[in-house]
Scaffold this motif. Structure first.
Motif, mmCIF file in Angstrom:
data_model
loop_
_atom_site.group_PDB
_atom_site.id
_atom_site.type_symbol
_atom_site.label_atom_id
_atom_site.label_comp_id
_atom_site.label_asym_id
_atom_site.label_seq_id
_atom_site.Cartn_x
_atom_site.Cartn_y
_atom_site.Cartn_z
ATOM 1 N N UNK A 10 0.836 -1.203 0.000
ATOM 2 C CA UNK A 10 0.000 0.000 0.000
ATOM 3 C C UNK A 10 0.872 1.255 0.000
ATOM 4 N N UNK A 11 0.678 2.085 -1.019
ATOM 5 C CA UNK A 11 1.350 3.391 -1.050
ATOM 6 C C UNK A 11 0.576 4.382 -0.188
ATOM 7 N N UNK A 12 -0.746 4.456 -0.421
ATOM 8 C CA UNK A 12 -1.598 5.349 0.354
ATOM 9 C C UNK A 12 -3.053 4.915 0.187
ATOM 10 N N UNK A 13 -3.913 5.509 1.014
ATOM 11 C CA UNK A 13 -5.339 5.193 0.994
ATOM 12 C C UNK A 13 -6.108 6.494 1.183
ATOM 13 N N UNK A 14 -7.167 6.671 0.402
ATOM 14 C CA UNK A 14 -8.086 7.794 0.561
ATOM 15 C C UNK A 14 -9.503 7.231 0.460
ATOM 16 N N UNK A 15 -10.479 8.103 0.588
ATOM 17 C CA UNK A 15 -11.853 7.644 0.399
ATOM 18 C C UNK A 15 -12.697 8.792 -0.134
ATOM 19 N N UNK A 16 -13.837 8.425 -0.696
ATOM 20 C CA UNK A 16 -14.832 9.399 -1.117
ATOM 21 C C UNK A 16 -16.174 8.926 -0.554
ATOM 22 N N UNK A 17 -17.247 9.408 -1.069
ATOM 23 C CA UNK A 17 -18.560 9.097 -0.506
ATOM 24 C C UNK A 17 -18.860 7.603 -0.497
ATOM 25 N N UNK A 18 -18.471 6.886 -1.556
ATOM 26 C CA UNK A 18 -18.837 5.468 -1.659
ATOM 27 C C UNK A 18 -17.666 4.509 -1.806
ATOM 28 N N UNK A 19 -16.444 5.015 -1.893
ATOM 29 C CA UNK A 19 -15.304 4.148 -2.196
ATOM 30 C C UNK A 19 -14.112 4.382 -1.283
ATOM 31 N N UNK A 20 -13.412 3.301 -1.016
ATOM 32 C CA UNK A 20 -12.107 3.386 -0.377
ATOM 33 C C UNK A 20 -11.103 3.184 -1.508
ATOM 34 N N UNK A 21 -10.216 4.159 -1.680
ATOM 35 C CA UNK A 21 -9.288 4.165 -2.819
ATOM 36 C C UNK A 21 -7.877 3.841 -2.343
ATOM 37 N N UNK A 63 -12.776 3.154 5.719
ATOM 38 C CA UNK A 63 -11.469 3.809 5.625
ATOM 39 C C UNK A 63 -10.823 3.922 7.016
ATOM 40 N N UNK A 64 -11.584 4.370 7.995
ATOM 41 C CA UNK A 64 -11.049 4.511 9.358
ATOM 42 C C UNK A 64 -10.591 3.170 9.917
ATOM 43 N N UNK A 65 -11.356 2.112 9.640
ATOM 44 C CA UNK A 65 -10.977 0.775 10.108
ATOM 45 C C UNK A 65 -9.700 0.300 9.417
ATOM 46 N N UNK A 66 -9.598 0.541 8.123
ATOM 47 C CA UNK A 66 -8.394 0.170 7.374
ATOM 48 C C UNK A 66 -7.188 0.920 7.919
ATOM 49 N N UNK A 67 -7.326 2.218 8.110
ATOM 50 C CA UNK A 67 -6.204 3.020 8.586
ATOM 51 C C UNK A 67 -5.770 2.628 10.005
ATOM 52 N N UNK A 68 -6.718 2.227 10.837
ATOM 53 C CA UNK A 68 -6.354 1.803 12.190
ATOM 54 C C UNK A 68 -5.519 0.528 12.147
ATOM 55 N N UNK A 69 -5.725 -0.291 11.121
ATOM 56 C CA UNK A 69 -4.932 -1.507 10.976
ATOM 57 C C UNK A 69 -3.624 -1.260 10.246
ATOM 58 N N UNK A 70 -3.632 -0.328 9.298
ATOM 59 C CA UNK A 70 -2.404 -0.038 8.541
ATOM 60 C C UNK A 70 -1.407 0.783 9.324
ATOM 61 N N UNK A 71 -1.892 1.743 10.118
ATOM 62 C CA UNK A 71 -1.003 2.669 10.781
ATOM 63 C C UNK A 71 -0.321 3.546 9.755
ATOM 64 N N UNK A 72 0.934 3.857 9.942
ATOM 65 C CA UNK A 72 1.687 4.660 8.978
ATOM 66 C C UNK A 72 1.938 3.857 7.721
ATOM 67 N N UNK A 73 1.693 4.474 6.583
ATOM 68 C CA UNK A 73 1.926 3.807 5.313
ATOM 69 C C UNK A 73 3.129 4.461 4.646
ATOM 70 N N UNK A 74 4.095 3.637 4.288
ATOM 71 C CA UNK A 74 5.290 4.137 3.610
ATOM 72 C C UNK A 74 5.008 4.232 2.119
ATOM 73 N N UNK A 75 5.424 5.302 1.482
ATOM 74 C CA UNK A 75 5.203 5.466 0.055
ATOM 75 C C UNK A 75 6.399 4.985 -0.769
ATOM 76 N N UNK A 76 7.346 4.348 -0.132
ATOM 77 C CA UNK A 76 8.524 3.885 -0.873
ATOM 78 C C UNK A 76 8.260 2.581 -1.600
#
Length: 76
Positions: A10-21, A63-76
């Motif tokens: 995972x490089x990064x994660x975002x979300x919109x109204x209906x999708x986790x990107x 998205x919040x649940x995913x981020x709580x499990x991912x923590x910091x995401x490295x973009x390298x």
């Protein structure tokens, strides 16, 4: 997270109204068939370098649940 190739994919994660990107390092590691059949997932769309998991109006909560499990995401 395991089905998208793990945290290291995972490089990064975002979300919109209906999708986790998800911005993945290697989209071929994503198990699209498994993800599509997960409870609550409506569809998976790959577009513009994004791996989009369509979940409906629960996208922010997912998205919040995913981020709580991912923590910091490295973009390298």
């Amino acid at each position: 997270i395991d089905n998208i190739g793990g945290k290291e994919n995972v490089r990064s994660v975002t979300y919109c109204i209906t999708r986790v990107r998800f911005y993945l390092k290697d989209t071929t590691k994503a198990e699209t068939d498994i993800i599509t059949n997960l409870n609550g997932v409506r569809d998976v769309v790959q577009a513009s370098g994004q791996y989009q998991v369509v979940v409906g109006p629960e996208a922010e909560e997912v998205y919040n649940a995913v981020m709580s499990q991912l923590g910091e995401v490295s973009s390298s």
